[in-house]
Design a protein around this motif. Sequence first.
Motif, PDB file in Angstrom:
ATOM      1  N   TYR A 124      -2.873  -3.312   2.824  1.00 19.09           N
ATOM      2  CA  TYR A 124      -2.532  -3.232   1.405  1.00 19.09           C
ATOM      3  C   TYR A 124      -1.215  -2.498   1.199  1.00 19.09           C
ATOM      4  O   TYR A 124      -0.470  -2.802   0.260  1.00 19.09           O
ATOM      5  CB  TYR A 124      -3.665  -2.536   0.648  1.00 19.09           C
ATOM      6  N   ALA A 125      -0.918  -1.545   2.095  1.00 18.40           N
ATOM      7  CA  ALA A 125       0.346  -0.806   1.995  1.00 18.40           C
ATOM      8  C   ALA A 125       1.544  -1.742   2.171  1.00 18.40           C
ATOM      9  O   ALA A 125       2.577  -1.565   1.512  1.00 18.40           O
ATOM     10  CB  ALA A 125       0.380   0.313   3.031  1.00 18.40           C
ATOM     11  N   LYS A 126       1.423  -2.746   3.036  1.00 18.79           N
ATOM     12  CA  LYS A 126       2.502  -3.725   3.212  1.00 18.79           C
ATOM     13  C   LYS A 126       2.735  -4.490   1.913  1.00 18.79           C
ATOM     14  O   LYS A 126       3.872  -4.746   1.514  1.00 18.79           O
ATOM     15  CB  LYS A 126       2.152  -4.704   4.340  1.00 18.79           C
ATOM     16  N   PHE A 127       1.654  -4.858   1.257  1.00 15.67           N
ATOM     17  CA  PHE A 127       1.719  -5.576  -0.013  1.00 15.67           C
ATOM     18  C   PHE A 127       2.360  -4.708  -1.097  1.00 15.67           C
ATOM     19  O   PHE A 127       3.231  -5.167  -1.847  1.00 15.67           O
ATOM     20  CB  PHE A 127       0.304  -6.007  -0.393  1.00 15.67           C
ATOM     21  N   VAL A 128       1.938  -3.458  -1.187  1.00 14.25           N
ATOM     22  CA  VAL A 128       2.492  -2.538  -2.187  1.00 14.25           C
ATOM     23  C   VAL A 128       3.989  -2.351  -1.964  1.00 14.25           C
ATOM     24  O   VAL A 128       4.789  -2.371  -2.914  1.00 14.25           O
ATOM     25  CB  VAL A 128       1.748  -1.181  -2.141  1.00 14.25           C
ATOM     26  N   LEU A 129       4.376  -2.188  -0.704  1.00 17.81           N
ATOM     27  CA  LEU A 129       5.789  -1.998  -0.381  1.00 17.81           C
ATOM     28  C   LEU A 129       6.609  -3.244  -0.737  1.00 17.81           C
ATOM     29  O   LEU A 129       7.720  -3.147  -1.261  1.00 17.81           O
ATOM     30  CB  LEU A 129       5.944  -1.688   1.111  1.00 17.81           C
ATOM     31  N   ASN A 132       5.888  -3.773  -4.970  1.00 17.14           N
ATOM     32  CA  ASN A 132       5.886  -2.631  -5.902  1.00 17.14           C
ATOM     33  C   ASN A 132       4.636  -2.624  -6.786  1.00 17.14           C
ATOM     34  O   ASN A 132       4.648  -2.084  -7.889  1.00 17.14           O
ATOM     35  CB  ASN A 132       7.148  -2.622  -6.772  1.00 17.14           C
ATOM     36  N   HIS A 133       3.572  -3.244  -6.285  1.00 17.57           N
ATOM     37  CA  HIS A 133       2.289  -3.216  -6.988  1.00 17.57           C
ATOM     38  C   HIS A 133       1.756  -1.785  -6.986  1.00 17.57           C
ATOM     39  O   HIS A 133       2.032  -1.009  -6.069  1.00 17.57           O
ATOM     40  CB  HIS A 133       1.301  -4.142  -6.277  1.00 17.57           C
ATOM     41  N   ARG A 134       0.994  -1.433  -8.007  1.00 13.07           N
ATOM     42  CA  ARG A 134       0.490  -0.053  -8.074  1.00 13.07           C
ATOM     43  C   ARG A 134      -0.448   0.233  -6.893  1.00 13.07           C
ATOM     44  O   ARG A 134      -1.296  -0.599  -6.563  1.00 13.07           O
ATOM     45  CB  ARG A 134      -0.234   0.203  -9.388  1.00 13.07           C
ATOM     46  N   PRO A 135      -0.314   1.386  -6.268  1.00 18.04           N
ATOM     47  CA  PRO A 135      -1.192   1.726  -5.145  1.00 18.04           C
ATOM     48  C   PRO A 135      -2.567   2.166  -5.647  1.00 18.04           C
ATOM     49  O   PRO A 135      -2.713   2.551  -6.811  1.00 18.04           O
ATOM     50  CB  PRO A 135      -0.464   2.893  -4.467  1.00 18.04           C
ATOM     51  N   CYS A 144      -0.297   5.443   1.711  1.00 16.61           N
ATOM     52  CA  CYS A 144      -1.503   5.159   2.496  1.00 16.61           C
ATOM     53  C   CYS A 144      -1.821   6.317   3.436  1.00 16.61           C
ATOM     54  O   CYS A 144      -0.984   6.682   4.268  1.00 16.61           O
ATOM     55  CB  CYS A 144      -1.295   3.878   3.297  1.00 16.61           C
ATOM     56  N   PRO A 145      -3.012   6.913   3.361  1.00 13.92           N
ATOM     57  CA  PRO A 145      -3.376   7.999   4.273  1.00 13.92           C
ATOM     58  C   PRO A 145      -3.536   7.491   5.707  1.00 13.92           C
ATOM     59  O   PRO A 145      -4.204   6.482   5.930  1.00 13.92           O
ATOM     60  CB  PRO A 145      -4.714   8.508   3.729  1.00 13.92           C
TER      61      PRO A 145
END
Length: 287
Positions: A124-129, A132-135, A144-145
């Motif tokens: 999901y972090a790849k998608f957010v990056l 720019n979708h909200r984390p 992402c932890p």
Amino acid sequence: MRRKQKEFADLVGVNPRQIPRWKRRGETIELELDNQAALDTLLTQAPPDVQQRFAALMAERASTQHDERAEELLRRDPSTRRHAIDGKVMALVGEGIYLAGPDNRSVWLEPFLMDVYPTTNEDYAKFVLATNHRPPQHWPDGHCPVTLATHPVVWVTWQDAIAYACWAGKALPTARQWEKAARGQRGRIYPWGNEPTAAKANTAESGIDATTPVSRYQSGASPFGIFDMCGNVWEWCSTEEAPGSGRYHLKGSAFTSPFERAAPSLLNAANASMKDNDTGFRCAMPT
């Protein structure tokens, strides 16, 4: 667990000489199902500090090297492939009839591909990056932890899941696709068979009270080699509960659910805007 060799062997129920053999073989090992089930049970019953150490070690390994088990799966099984955009391994679920629902009615489905693992925080972090979708709200400062990299992403709405699927060029599975991928063609009650074995899934009985790495419950995989179809997190599907209701099917149960809710044939649904600490998703696509 920081136990001596004999102590650990006694806990697993194997000969102490087996432990150094396992250590020598490392990532190449393919355990017998009863040994894997014993290890799963032991980890499920371990104290929280042991489980946290295990999760941290798994996350650290995942962040520094490829998932060797996934790579081996791709090499060994021609029915799996790696998706070009999000890089996730997908398994082929062939066309044909499967037994659906609590009454095991016959349903025909076209072939499709299903993610072997739920969408992780790392995915999901790849998608957010990229978008720019909200984390998700549980990520500290929106990042992402590391300790949760290989855990399923949670705190995502149905709309969030759809946005990820669109970015990846995939879709959310229908409820029927999800159930077939979990139960196989012959109507298994659970992905692994018909025995209600709580140690094969992260449900409330495990006492973990949190998500676990998506590749942890190897002995709980479905007939198509798909993981976490019982427990860990509820998974969004594309199927609406009723036309125009704005409520969508959820499948698989979660770490918060009693094992009796884990059977893939059971129904659950929620509003598309719902998000919680036990709700995530995985993707599917046509062949």
